[in-house]
Design a protein around this motif. Sequence first.
Motif, PDB file in Angstrom:
ATOM      1  N   SER A 174       9.057  -5.975   7.433  1.00  0.00           N
ATOM      2  CA  SER A 174       9.184  -5.765   8.072  1.00  0.00           C
ATOM      3  C   SER A 174       8.124  -4.235   8.059  1.00  0.00           C
ATOM      4  CB  SER A 174       9.591  -6.097   9.346  1.00  0.00           C
ATOM      5  OG  SER A 174      10.532  -4.530   9.999  1.00  0.00           O
ATOM      6  N   ASN A 175       6.783  -4.569   8.635  1.00  0.00           N
ATOM      7  CA  ASN A 175       6.457  -3.126   8.886  1.00  0.00           C
ATOM      8  C   ASN A 175       5.552  -2.507   6.736  1.00  0.00           C
ATOM      9  OD1 ASN A 175       6.628  -2.492  11.467  1.00  0.00           O
ATOM     10  ND2 ASN A 175       8.616  -2.236  11.079  1.00  0.00           N
ATOM     11  N   TRP A 176       5.264  -3.691   6.571  1.00  0.00           N
ATOM     12  CA  TRP A 176       4.612  -3.088   4.616  1.00  0.00           C
ATOM     13  C   TRP A 176       3.670  -2.147   5.321  1.00  0.00           C
ATOM     14  CZ3 TRP A 176       6.247  -8.515   6.205  1.00  0.00           C
ATOM     15  CH2 TRP A 176       5.182  -8.981   6.494  1.00  0.00           C
ATOM     16  N   THR A 177       3.323  -1.712   4.030  1.00  0.00           N
ATOM     17  CA  THR A 177       1.824  -0.927   4.291  1.00  0.00           C
ATOM     18  C   THR A 177       1.507  -0.705   2.620  1.00  0.00           C
ATOM     19  OG1 THR A 177       2.767   1.170   3.639  1.00  0.00           O
ATOM     20  CG2 THR A 177       2.227   0.452   5.938  1.00  0.00           C
ATOM     21  N   THR A 178       0.088  -0.998   1.965  1.00  0.00           N
ATOM     22  CA  THR A 178      -0.268  -1.125   0.757  1.00  0.00           C
ATOM     23  C   THR A 178      -1.352   0.368   0.529  1.00  0.00           C
ATOM     24  OG1 THR A 178      -2.100  -2.894   1.369  1.00  0.00           O
ATOM     25  CG2 THR A 178      -0.016  -3.691   0.905  1.00  0.00           C
ATOM     26  N   VAL A 179      -1.771   0.724  -1.158  1.00  0.00           N
ATOM     27  CA  VAL A 179      -2.553   1.004  -1.514  1.00  0.00           C
ATOM     28  C   VAL A 179      -3.212   0.914  -2.314  1.00  0.00           C
ATOM     29  CG1 VAL A 179      -1.294   3.362  -0.722  1.00  0.00           C
ATOM     30  CG2 VAL A 179      -0.797   2.149  -3.099  1.00  0.00           C
ATOM     31  N   GLU A 189      -4.293  -3.997  -5.006  1.00  0.00           N
ATOM     32  CA  GLU A 189      -3.288  -3.732  -4.294  1.00  0.00           C
ATOM     33  C   GLU A 189      -1.717  -3.482  -4.823  1.00  0.00           C
ATOM     34  OE1 GLU A 189      -4.464  -5.059   0.802  1.00  0.00           O
ATOM     35  OE2 GLU A 189      -2.968  -6.125  -0.752  1.00  0.00           O
ATOM     36  N   MET A 190      -1.463  -2.602  -3.650  1.00  0.00           N
ATOM     37  CA  MET A 190       0.161  -2.554  -3.859  1.00  0.00           C
ATOM     38  C   MET A 190       0.839  -1.955  -2.766  1.00  0.00           C
ATOM     39  SD  MET A 190      -0.030  -0.323  -8.118  1.00  0.00           S
ATOM     40  CE  MET A 190      -1.547  -0.374  -9.474  1.00  0.00           C
ATOM     41  N   LEU A 191       2.391  -2.737  -2.855  1.00  0.00           N
ATOM     42  CA  LEU A 191       2.906  -2.145  -2.417  1.00  0.00           C
ATOM     43  C   LEU A 191       3.524  -0.751  -2.565  1.00  0.00           C
ATOM     44  CD1 LEU A 191       5.066  -3.599  -0.056  1.00  0.00           C
ATOM     45  CD2 LEU A 191       6.387  -3.568  -1.380  1.00  0.00           C
ATOM     46  N   ASP A 192       2.711   0.056  -1.034  1.00  0.00           N
ATOM     47  CA  ASP A 192       3.796   1.515  -0.460  1.00  0.00           C
ATOM     48  C   ASP A 192       4.557   1.784   0.187  1.00  0.00           C
ATOM     49  OD1 ASP A 192       3.173   3.616  -1.163  1.00  0.00           O
ATOM     50  OD2 ASP A 192       1.798   3.924   0.882  1.00  0.00           O
ATOM     51  N   THR A 193       4.803   0.728   1.153  1.00  0.00           N
ATOM     52  CA  THR A 193       6.357   0.618   1.986  1.00  0.00           C
ATOM     53  C   THR A 193       6.547   0.007   2.742  1.00  0.00           C
ATOM     54  OG1 THR A 193       4.810   1.356   4.207  1.00  0.00           O
ATOM     55  CG2 THR A 193       5.476   3.670   2.573  1.00  0.00           C
ATOM     56  N   VAL A 194       7.772  -0.246   2.900  1.00  0.00           N
ATOM     57  CA  VAL A 194       8.328  -0.932   3.669  1.00  0.00           C
ATOM     58  C   VAL A 194       9.435  -1.283   4.592  1.00  0.00           C
ATOM     59  CG1 VAL A 194       8.836  -2.552   1.977  1.00  0.00           C
ATOM     60  CG2 VAL A 194       8.968  -4.251   3.437  1.00  0.00           C
ATOM     61  N   SER A 195       9.561  -1.660   5.728  1.00  0.00           N
ATOM     62  CA  SER A 195      11.148  -2.381   6.337  1.00  0.00           C
ATOM     63  C   SER A 195      11.872  -3.211   5.646  1.00  0.00           C
ATOM     64  CB  SER A 195      11.266  -1.428   7.714  1.00  0.00           C
ATOM     65  OG  SER A 195      10.042  -0.447   8.041  1.00  0.00           O
ATOM     66  N   ILE A 196      13.099  -2.996   5.693  1.00  0.00           N
ATOM     67  CA  ILE A 196      14.160  -3.783   5.592  1.00  0.00           C
ATOM     68  C   ILE A 196      14.955  -3.883   6.562  1.00  0.00           C
ATOM     69  CG2 ILE A 196      16.122  -4.911   3.968  1.00  0.00           C
ATOM     70  CD1 ILE A 196      14.832  -4.256   2.071  1.00  0.00           C
ATOM     71  N   ARG A 197      14.870  -5.022   7.430  1.00  0.00           N
ATOM     72  CA  ARG A 197      16.101  -5.676   8.422  1.00  0.00           C
ATOM     73  C   ARG A 197      17.092  -6.050   8.425  1.00  0.00           C
ATOM     74  NH1 ARG A 197      16.067  -3.995  14.132  1.00  0.00           N
ATOM     75  NH2 ARG A 197      14.180  -2.807  13.626  1.00  0.00           N
ATOM     76  N   ASP A 198      18.528  -5.510   8.507  1.00  0.00           N
ATOM     77  CA  ASP A 198      19.117  -6.275   7.538  1.00  0.00           C
ATOM     78  C   ASP A 198      20.478  -6.993   9.299  1.00  0.00           C
ATOM     79  OD1 ASP A 198      22.319  -6.742   6.395  1.00  0.00           O
ATOM     80  OD2 ASP A 198      21.504  -7.106   5.867  1.00  0.00           O
ATOM     81  N   PHE A 234       8.353   2.365  -1.903  1.00  0.00           N
ATOM     82  CA  PHE A 234       8.033   2.135  -3.362  1.00  0.00           C
ATOM     83  C   PHE A 234       6.863   2.547  -4.325  1.00  0.00           C
ATOM     84  CE2 PHE A 234       7.054  -1.152  -6.158  1.00  0.00           C
ATOM     85  CZ  PHE A 234       7.987  -2.186  -6.254  1.00  0.00           C
ATOM     86  N   TRP A 235       7.210   2.667  -4.656  1.00  0.00           N
ATOM     87  CA  TRP A 235       6.973   3.426  -6.011  1.00  0.00           C
ATOM     88  C   TRP A 235       6.143   3.046  -6.960  1.00  0.00           C
ATOM     89  CZ3 TRP A 235       8.051   9.472  -8.705  1.00  0.00           C
ATOM     90  CH2 TRP A 235       6.464   9.417  -9.299  1.00  0.00           C
ATOM     91  N   GLU A 236       5.451   1.829  -7.099  1.00  0.00           N
ATOM     92  CA  GLU A 236       4.562   1.504  -8.403  1.00  0.00           C
ATOM     93  C   GLU A 236       3.976   2.367  -9.222  1.00  0.00           C
ATOM     94  OE1 GLU A 236       3.872  -2.478 -10.101  1.00  0.00           O
ATOM     95  OE2 GLU A 236       4.232  -2.435  -7.860  1.00  0.00           O
TER      96      GLU A 236
END
Length: 325
Positions: A38-43, A149-158, A183-185
């Motif tokens: 959830s709540n992912w952002t990209t750059v 476009e690359m993944l920047d941040t994301v939440s993992i709910r468990d 997340f660091w690409e």
Amino acid sequence: MKKLNLIAAATVLTASTSAYADPVLIEQWSFINEAGFSNWTTVGSGTNSLEASGDSSDGGTSILSTGALPDNLCWGDPVNANNDQSCLSINSPVSNETTQSWDEDGMMVDINGGAPQGNAMTVAIGGDYTTAFKQGTAVRHNNFPITGEMLDTVSIRDGLRLEAVAPEGVVVNAPELEFMVDFWETPNGGLDADGTCPFGPPSRTPGSVNENGCSDIFKIVGFDGAGDLNIVDSGEGFIDFSVKFTVTGVDASEYHRNYELITRLSGLDVTFDDEGVGFVTRENGVNILNAQFAVRAIDAPEPSTLAVFAVSLLGLAGFSRRKFK
């Protein structure tokens, strides 16, 4: 003399209370473990926008407070021979009936000779939990060279739901965790002309984690929903953390109510800094962050002997007043 006899009786009462049989442990649990993104952002920008897909409950009833979440994210414009995007996936849900999980190469393999992995068994207070791990959800990173476009941040709910084998009908939702991930690409060729990578030796160093270019870093920078989350142990390629939970709906005089859930994350190189804990994913390949868990009993706060003694004396004092009247 009678007063002394009453005090002696209170002391005996206190001793007998302390010697009362300990409540028994809840020994076995069936379970289901579910996790999603959830709540992912990209750059950046490019031809392909990040795409979320999948269902963390696999079409069933979700145990997450949010309801079912996507369990697959893919992003980027491929610049590799196989024309592959980078993707994060979660093997969800997993239960005591699960028979397979990903191995280190991303292949589905048997985890119990093809049979269901079985119930989680409670470890006694202070016992060795490493012998009691059960397979939970696992995170997979298909790490391939991309642009755009690359993944920047994301939440993992468990989430984890435990159901006691005995006593019947006791269901516990362990603390639902939300991990905030940075997340660091990383640039495959390195951060500078020397090929310096954020982790490990320079880019393209043979036989190293950066053999195919600088590895990406999957860093957990925060969490929510657990209260006290404690690191129990860590080493090369793994980290163990625990959260406490209390079982309700049982008689505390019959059943032990205080436990901890210990989770082991393993399979990737681990890096620590002031911001959090990171997991290193090799370039141009499949990376698996495996998750296992165990349930262990913990000590419960108990009233002090002095407090029990005081309650006994108060009871005797009431008896004395009634007798005087």
